[in-house]
Design a protein around this motif. Structure first.
Motif, PDB file in Angstrom:
ATOM      1  N   GLY A  54      -2.377   5.400 -57.769  1.00 51.34           N
ATOM      2  CA  GLY A  54      -3.668   5.629 -57.122  1.00 51.34           C
ATOM      3  C   GLY A  54      -3.751   4.950 -55.770  1.00 51.34           C
ATOM      4  N   ALA A  55      -3.168   3.761 -55.679  1.00 55.54           N
ATOM      5  CA  ALA A  55      -3.168   3.048 -54.401  1.00 55.54           C
ATOM      6  C   ALA A  55      -2.370   3.822 -53.355  1.00 55.54           C
ATOM      7  N   GLY A  56      -1.237   4.344 -53.754  1.00 52.53           N
ATOM      8  CA  GLY A  56      -0.417   5.110 -52.818  1.00 52.53           C
ATOM      9  C   GLY A  56      -1.109   6.390 -52.370  1.00 52.53           C
ATOM     10  N   PHE A  57      -1.671   7.114 -53.340  1.00 48.05           N
ATOM     11  CA  PHE A  57      -2.347   8.364 -53.006  1.00 48.05           C
ATOM     12  C   PHE A  57      -3.592   8.106 -52.159  1.00 48.05           C
ATOM     13  N   ALA A  58      -4.373   7.112 -52.550  1.00 48.51           N
ATOM     14  CA  ALA A  58      -5.584   6.780 -51.792  1.00 48.51           C
ATOM     15  C   ALA A  58      -5.232   6.327 -50.377  1.00 48.51           C
ATOM     16  N   GLY A  59      -4.195   5.550 -50.266  1.00 50.30           N
ATOM     17  CA  GLY A  59      -3.770   5.100 -48.938  1.00 50.30           C
ATOM     18  C   GLY A  59      -3.356   6.262 -48.053  1.00 50.30           C
ATOM     19  N   TYR A  60      -2.628   7.192 -48.622  1.00 43.67           N
ATOM     20  CA  TYR A  60      -2.178   8.358 -47.847  1.00 43.67           C
ATOM     21  C   TYR A  60      -3.351   9.242 -47.427  1.00 43.67           C
ATOM     22  N   MET A  61      -4.190   9.598 -48.409  1.00 40.15           N
ATOM     23  CA  MET A  61      -5.292  10.510 -48.109  1.00 40.15           C
ATOM     24  C   MET A  61      -6.306   9.889 -47.144  1.00 40.15           C
ATOM     25  N   THR A  62      -6.636   8.664 -47.356  1.00 38.00           N
ATOM     26  CA  THR A  62      -7.612   8.039 -46.464  1.00 38.00           C
ATOM     27  C   THR A  62      -7.039   7.830 -45.076  1.00 38.00           C
ATOM     28  N   ALA A  63      -5.779   7.461 -45.022  1.00 40.53           N
ATOM     29  CA  ALA A  63      -5.169   7.286 -43.705  1.00 40.53           C
ATOM     30  C   ALA A  63      -5.150   8.598 -42.933  1.00 40.53           C
ATOM     31  N   LEU A  64      -4.962   9.671 -43.648  1.00 40.97           N
ATOM     32  CA  LEU A  64      -4.901  10.964 -42.978  1.00 40.97           C
ATOM     33  C   LEU A  64      -6.276  11.508 -42.604  1.00 40.97           C
ATOM     34  N   LEU A  65      -7.142  11.634 -43.605  1.00 39.94           N
ATOM     35  CA  LEU A  65      -8.422  12.309 -43.375  1.00 39.94           C
ATOM     36  C   LEU A  65      -9.468  11.442 -42.669  1.00 39.94           C
ATOM     37  N   THR A  67      -8.977   8.746 -40.930  1.00 39.01           N
ATOM     38  CA  THR A  67      -8.511   8.399 -39.598  1.00 39.01           C
ATOM     39  C   THR A  67      -8.855   9.497 -38.597  1.00 39.01           C
ATOM     40  N   LEU A  68      -8.628  10.714 -39.002  1.00 34.15           N
ATOM     41  CA  LEU A  68      -8.945  11.817 -38.097  1.00 34.15           C
ATOM     42  C   LEU A  68     -10.442  11.907 -37.804  1.00 34.15           C
ATOM     43  N   ALA A  69     -11.252  11.795 -38.866  1.00 30.70           N
ATOM     44  CA  ALA A  69     -12.704  11.925 -38.674  1.00 30.70           C
ATOM     45  C   ALA A  69     -13.264  10.799 -37.814  1.00 30.70           C
ATOM     46  N   VAL A  70     -12.941   9.565 -38.175  1.00 36.71           N
ATOM     47  CA  VAL A  70     -13.486   8.421 -37.431  1.00 36.71           C
ATOM     48  C   VAL A  70     -12.840   8.324 -36.046  1.00 36.71           C
ATOM     49  N   MET A  71     -11.582   8.665 -36.001  1.00 35.08           N
ATOM     50  CA  MET A  71     -10.889   8.604 -34.721  1.00 35.08           C
ATOM     51  C   MET A  71     -11.570   9.500 -33.679  1.00 35.08           C
ATOM     52  N   PHE A  72     -11.903  10.704 -34.090  1.00 36.43           N
ATOM     53  CA  PHE A  72     -12.579  11.591 -33.132  1.00 36.43           C
ATOM     54  C   PHE A  72     -14.008  11.114 -32.856  1.00 36.43           C
ATOM     55  N   GLY A  73     -14.639  10.471 -33.861  1.00 33.10           N
ATOM     56  CA  GLY A  73     -15.978   9.910 -33.623  1.00 33.10           C
ATOM     57  C   GLY A  73     -15.930   8.778 -32.621  1.00 33.10           C
ATOM     58  N   LEU A  74     -14.968   7.882 -32.806  1.00 33.46           N
ATOM     59  CA  LEU A  74     -14.808   6.771 -31.859  1.00 33.46           C
ATOM     60  C   LEU A  74     -14.242   7.241 -30.518  1.00 33.46           C
ATOM     61  N   ILE A  86      -7.579   1.467 -34.833  1.00 35.58           N
ATOM     62  CA  ILE A  86      -8.608   0.717 -35.570  1.00 35.58           C
ATOM     63  C   ILE A  86      -8.805   1.302 -36.964  1.00 35.58           C
ATOM     64  N   VAL A  87      -8.941   2.600 -37.061  1.00 33.62           N
ATOM     65  CA  VAL A  87      -9.170   3.252 -38.352  1.00 33.62           C
ATOM     66  C   VAL A  87      -7.960   3.077 -39.281  1.00 33.62           C
ATOM     67  N   ALA A  88      -6.779   3.202 -38.740  1.00 30.73           N
ATOM     68  CA  ALA A  88      -5.566   3.049 -39.547  1.00 30.73           C
ATOM     69  C   ALA A  88      -5.448   1.637 -40.124  1.00 30.73           C
ATOM     70  N   VAL A  89      -5.815   0.627 -39.356  1.00 29.29           N
ATOM     71  CA  VAL A  89      -5.748  -0.759 -39.833  1.00 29.29           C
ATOM     72  C   VAL A  89      -6.716  -0.984 -40.992  1.00 29.29           C
ATOM     73  N   VAL A  90      -7.917  -0.445 -40.882  1.00 33.28           N
ATOM     74  CA  VAL A  90      -8.917  -0.609 -41.954  1.00 33.28           C
ATOM     75  C   VAL A  90      -8.400   0.011 -43.257  1.00 33.28           C
ATOM     76  N   TRP A  91      -7.892   1.230 -43.197  1.00 38.82           N
ATOM     77  CA  TRP A  91      -7.425   1.891 -44.424  1.00 38.82           C
ATOM     78  C   TRP A  91      -6.131   1.281 -44.940  1.00 38.82           C
ATOM     79  N   GLY A  92      -5.343   0.737 -44.089  1.00 43.41           N
ATOM     80  CA  GLY A  92      -4.147   0.012 -44.544  1.00 43.41           C
ATOM     81  C   GLY A  92      -4.519  -1.210 -45.361  1.00 43.41           C
ATOM     82  N   ALA A  93      -5.588  -1.887 -44.947  1.00 45.17           N
ATOM     83  CA  ALA A  93      -6.056  -3.060 -45.701  1.00 45.17           C
ATOM     84  C   ALA A  93      -6.541  -2.654 -47.088  1.00 45.17           C
TER      85      ALA A  93
END
Length: 132
Positions: A54-65, A67-74, A86-93
């Motif tokens: 679950g950690a691996g899947f959650a990390g992958y999906m959140t990093a992908l989706l 990151t894109l949403a917040v990245m374009f917002g920021l 910035i978004v990638a660091v948060v989801w990596g944590a």
């Protein structure tokens, strides 16, 4: 009329037969105990593996989706590259926290059926005492 003698002492053959039956019964019980312990430990391992997966899947999906949403917002406030970082660091944590929780749970899994080992040691002591 003669009656067979009622010897209070059982014969050696009967004693050996009884010991054999007792050991056979004891062995079957130990096997059942080992099976139960192994099933219990396998369930713990499955839950820990599920957390790690679950950690691996959650990390992958959140990093992908996300990151894109917040990245374009920021991206409307700052450079798009910095926003993505910035978004990638948060989801990596978040992924790291899930990983360490799963790893901690995996340490609780014991591959050795402890209760069976202890009862087998007791059985060996009992059998040695019977030889005396």
């Amino acid at each position: 009329m003669t009656y067979p003698s009622q010897d209070p002492e059982p014969s050696l053959g009967k004693l050996v037969g009884e010991i054999g039956e007792d050991l056979s019964k004891l062995f079957r019980q130990e096997v059942e105990l080992a099976k139960a312990e192994i099933r219990q430990e396998a369930a713990k391992a499955g839950k820990a593996a599920g957390l790690l997966g679950g950690a691996g899947f959650a990390g992958y999906m959140t990093a992908l989706l996300v990151t894109l949403a917040v990245m374009f917002g920021l991206g409307s406030v700052m450079d798009l590259g910095w926003a993505a970082l910035i978004v990638a660091v948060v989801w990596g944590a978040i992924a790291a926290v899930l990983f360490f929780k799963g790893k901690e749970r995996m340490r609780e899994v014991s591959p050795v059926p402890q209760q069976t080992v202890e009862t087998l040691k007791e059985d060996v002591q009992w059998a040695r005492a019977q030889k005396r």
